[in-house]
Design an enzyme around this catalytic site. Structure first.
Site, PDB file in Angstrom:
ATOM      1  N   ASP A   6     -17.114   7.960  -0.862  1.00  0.00           N
ATOM      2  CA  ASP A   6     -15.788   7.801  -0.249  1.00  0.00           C
ATOM      3  C   ASP A   6     -15.412   9.166   0.333  1.00  0.00           C
ATOM      4  O   ASP A   6     -16.080  10.179   0.053  1.00  0.00           O
ATOM      5  CB  ASP A   6     -14.785   7.363  -1.338  1.00  0.00           C
ATOM      6  CG  ASP A   6     -13.402   7.024  -0.784  1.00  0.00           C
ATOM      7  OD1 ASP A   6     -13.237   6.926   0.457  1.00  0.00           O
ATOM      8  OD2 ASP A   6     -12.469   6.860  -1.609  1.00  0.00           O
ATOM      9  N   ARG A  28       0.867  -1.187   0.000  1.00  0.00           N
ATOM     10  CA  ARG A  28       0.000   0.000   0.000  1.00  0.00           C
ATOM     11  C   ARG A  28       0.895   1.226   0.000  1.00  0.00           C
ATOM     12  O   ARG A  28       1.784   1.345   0.852  1.00  0.00           O
ATOM     13  CB  ARG A  28      -0.903   0.047   1.223  1.00  0.00           C
ATOM     14  CG  ARG A  28      -1.484   1.453   1.429  1.00  0.00           C
ATOM     15  CD  ARG A  28      -2.510   1.571   2.488  1.00  0.00           C
ATOM     16  NE  ARG A  28      -3.739   0.913   2.063  1.00  0.00           N
ATOM     17  CZ  ARG A  28      -4.922   1.135   2.638  1.00  0.00           C
ATOM     18  NH1 ARG A  28      -5.039   1.986   3.634  1.00  0.00           N
ATOM     19  NH2 ARG A  28      -5.986   0.493   2.209  1.00  0.00           N
ATOM     20  N   HIS A  76      -7.515   0.621  -6.203  1.00  0.00           N
ATOM     21  CA  HIS A  76      -7.768  -0.112  -4.954  1.00  0.00           C
ATOM     22  C   HIS A  76      -8.455  -1.447  -5.297  1.00  0.00           C
ATOM     23  O   HIS A  76      -9.619  -1.676  -4.959  1.00  0.00           O
ATOM     24  CB  HIS A  76      -8.627   0.743  -4.021  1.00  0.00           C
ATOM     25  CG  HIS A  76      -8.580   0.334  -2.585  1.00  0.00           C
ATOM     26  ND1 HIS A  76      -7.800  -0.708  -2.127  1.00  0.00           N
ATOM     27  CD2 HIS A  76      -9.237   0.814  -1.488  1.00  0.00           C
ATOM     28  CE1 HIS A  76      -7.971  -0.828  -0.815  1.00  0.00           C
ATOM     29  NE2 HIS A  76      -8.832   0.072  -0.408  1.00  0.00           N
ATOM     30  N   GLN A  93     -10.244  -3.793  -2.668  1.00  0.00           N
ATOM     31  CA  GLN A  93     -11.517  -3.228  -2.203  1.00  0.00           C
ATOM     32  C   GLN A  93     -12.654  -3.655  -3.147  1.00  0.00           C
ATOM     33  O   GLN A  93     -13.775  -3.945  -2.707  1.00  0.00           O
ATOM     34  CB  GLN A  93     -11.418  -1.697  -2.168  1.00  0.00           C
ATOM     35  CG  GLN A  93     -12.677  -1.009  -1.693  1.00  0.00           C
ATOM     36  CD  GLN A  93     -12.939  -1.196  -0.202  1.00  0.00           C
ATOM     37  OE1 GLN A  93     -12.044  -1.010   0.605  1.00  0.00           O
ATOM     38  NE2 GLN A  93     -14.152  -1.564   0.157  1.00  0.00           N
ATOM     39  N   ARG A 129     -13.596  -7.678   3.220  1.00  0.00           N
ATOM     40  CA  ARG A 129     -12.181  -7.500   2.846  1.00  0.00           C
ATOM     41  C   ARG A 129     -11.397  -8.753   3.228  1.00  0.00           C
ATOM     42  O   ARG A 129     -10.509  -9.199   2.509  1.00  0.00           O
ATOM     43  CB  ARG A 129     -11.569  -6.278   3.559  1.00  0.00           C
ATOM     44  CG  ARG A 129     -12.237  -4.931   3.298  1.00  0.00           C
ATOM     45  CD  ARG A 129     -12.156  -4.494   1.855  1.00  0.00           C
ATOM     46  NE  ARG A 129     -10.811  -4.553   1.323  1.00  0.00           N
ATOM     47  CZ  ARG A 129      -9.823  -3.674   1.587  1.00  0.00           C
ATOM     48  NH1 ARG A 129     -10.068  -2.640   2.353  1.00  0.00           N
ATOM     49  NH2 ARG A 129      -8.629  -3.816   1.043  1.00  0.00           N
ATOM     50  N   CYS A 163     -16.211   2.524   1.385  1.00  0.00           N
ATOM     51  CA  CYS A 163     -15.050   1.647   1.625  1.00  0.00           C
ATOM     52  C   CYS A 163     -14.492   1.823   3.033  1.00  0.00           C
ATOM     53  O   CYS A 163     -13.815   0.934   3.539  1.00  0.00           O
ATOM     54  CB  CYS A 163     -13.980   1.895   0.575  1.00  0.00           C
ATOM     55  SG  CYS A 163     -13.530   3.628   0.420  1.00  0.00           S
TER      56      CYS A 163
HETATM   57  N1   CP Z   1     -11.055   0.471   2.873  1.00  0.00           N
HETATM   58  C1   CP Z   1      -9.762   0.447   3.258  1.00  0.00           C
HETATM   59  O1   CP Z   1      -8.857   0.216   2.458  1.00  0.00           O
HETATM   60  O2   CP Z   1      -9.559   0.675   4.587  1.00  0.00           O
HETATM   61  P1   CP Z   1      -8.152   0.880   5.301  1.00  0.00           P
HETATM   62  O3   CP Z   1      -7.590   2.183   4.824  1.00  0.00           O
HETATM   63  O4   CP Z   1      -8.486   0.872   6.764  1.00  0.00           O
HETATM   64  O5   CP Z   1      -7.262  -0.272   4.925  1.00  0.00           O
HETATM   65  N1  NVA Z   2      -9.888   7.267  -1.403  1.00  0.00           N
HETATM   66  C1  NVA Z   2      -9.476   6.840  -0.081  1.00  0.00           C
HETATM   67  C2  NVA Z   2      -9.740   5.378   0.086  1.00  0.00           C
HETATM   68  C3  NVA Z   2      -9.429   4.854   1.467  1.00  0.00           C
HETATM   69  C4  NVA Z   2      -9.665   3.387   1.598  1.00  0.00           C
HETATM   70  C5  NVA Z   2      -8.009   7.158   0.134  1.00  0.00           C
HETATM   71  O1  NVA Z   2      -7.200   6.877  -0.758  1.00  0.00           O
HETATM   72  O2  NVA Z   2      -7.666   7.705   1.194  1.00  0.00           O
END
Ligand code: CP
Ligand code: NVA
Length: 332
Positions: free
Chosen positions: A230, A106, A133, A136, A317, A272
């Site tokens: 989101d 990530r 993502h 997700q 997830r 999400c």
């Molecule tokens: N939805 C998601 O990716 O959550 P986190 O940022 O907590 O991993």
């Molecule tokens: N768009 C958000 C998604 C978090 C799971 C971000 O990138 O922060």
């Protein structure tokens, strides 16, 4: 189906039948865990989890999925490895694949996860970048199948909010790949770049998906089955952008009026997460005051309502990431 050795770097790395296969495998794994009959098939595997950004769900899903299956996850948090500072993604990928059986990443740039994957001899899974993502999306599709009785090709999902973030881009391409109707409703300042739209259009030609990108809230909402939003500012974006973002998105907040405007009493709310839906987080409290409502991108009323399926998404997830690791590492 053979996904053995495969990475997942962006949504369209999967074909539609592979995507649905992973969702089905996740359902089987979910039931096995619920019934206490899960069989560990990743005993002895070592999984590296590299995080340049924070995470609650993705990290926990990878760790618990690995532990459920007998594998050993190793978390490498922000600032804890040389990646991107003293060492290139390629060198890191080469080193880690001599020690681990799979790598989750990530971080910020898509180039980092691609560089890791190109150099690594083991599967690399994208746990979120600024662009994509994909894990997700697996959880979201599993959750949608659990909450609709419609044939999947007839489902309509409307995403409202920041139309050019990783989630919006991933949803558009997922809908295009799998053949459901996907609508992205956002102000014109926050629409996707042409290359992602072109990719989605090409995929939709094969799948028969209907794609709608509009600023028009009323049109985007009418008859939808799933209303998704989101956060308005994604991880890595500057805090100073909040005021401008709120000005742009204020009327795109998901609230009861928006739920009613779907004209679908069965509509479900998706997110999400994390979400700024109340004042029980530092940012949520600060920005709710600025908005003058309880919640930012969604009101607490909708978030906490019967229509909300956000915690099913969060749980899923785990099951979908487990399916992905099993498919990549065992060839399921
Ligand atoms: N939805 C998601 O990716 O959550 P986190 O940022 O907590 O991993
Ligand atoms: N768009 C958000 C998604 C978090 C799971 C971000 O990138 O922060």
């Amino acid at each position: 189906m053979n996904l053995y050795g495969r990475s997942l770097i962006k949504v369209d790395d999967l074909k539609a039948n592979e995507f649905f296969y992973l969702v089905k495998l996740a359902t089987t794994l979910k039931h096995a865990k619920q019934n206490g009959v899960e069989v560990p098939e990743l005993v002895g595997k070592k999984i590296a989890l590299i995080f340049e950004k924070p995470s609650t769900r993705t990290r926990s899903a990878f760790e618990v999925a690995a532990l459920d299956q007998g594998a050993h996850p190793v978390y490498i948090g922000p600032g804890e490895s040389h990646l991107g500072v003293e060492e290139s993604p390629a060198d890191t990928g080469k080193v880690l694949s001599r020690m681990y059986d799979g790598i989750e990443f990530r971080g910020f740039t898509q180039e980092s996860v691609e560089g890791l994957d190109q150099a690594a001899d083991v599967p690399v899974w994208n746990g979120l970048t600024d662009m994509w993502h994909p894990t997700q999306m697996l959880a979201d599709v599993l959750t949608m199948t659990e909450h609709t009785s419609k044939e999947f090709g007839r489902v309509v999902l409307t995403y409202v909010g920041d139309g050019r973030n990783n989630t919006a881009r991933s949803l558009l391409v997922t809908g295009a790949l799998l053949g459901f109707e996907i609508r992205i409703v956002s102000p014109k300042e926050l629409t996707l770049e042409d290359t992602s739209v072109l990719l989605a259009k090409q995929l939709a030609e094969n799948s028969g998906a209907r794609l709608v990108m509009t600023e028009n809230i009323e049109w985007g909402l009418h008859g939808t089955d799933f209303l998704y939003t989101d956060v308005w500012l994604s991880m890595g974006e500057p805090e100073e952008a909040w005021k401008e973002r709120i000005d742009l998105l204020r009327e795109y907040q998901v609230n009861e009026a928006m739920m009613r405007a779907t004209h679908n009493p069965e509509v479900k709310f998706m997110h999400c997460l994390p979400s700024l839906h109340d004042q029980h987080s530092a940012t949520g409290a600060r920005l709710s005051k600025l908005m003058g409502t309880d919640g930012v991108e969604v009101t607490n009323e909708v978030f906490s309502s019967q229509a909300s399926i956000v915690f099913d998404q969060a749980e899923n997830r785990l099951h979908t990431i487990k399916a992905l690791m099993l498919a990549s590492l065992r060839g399921h």
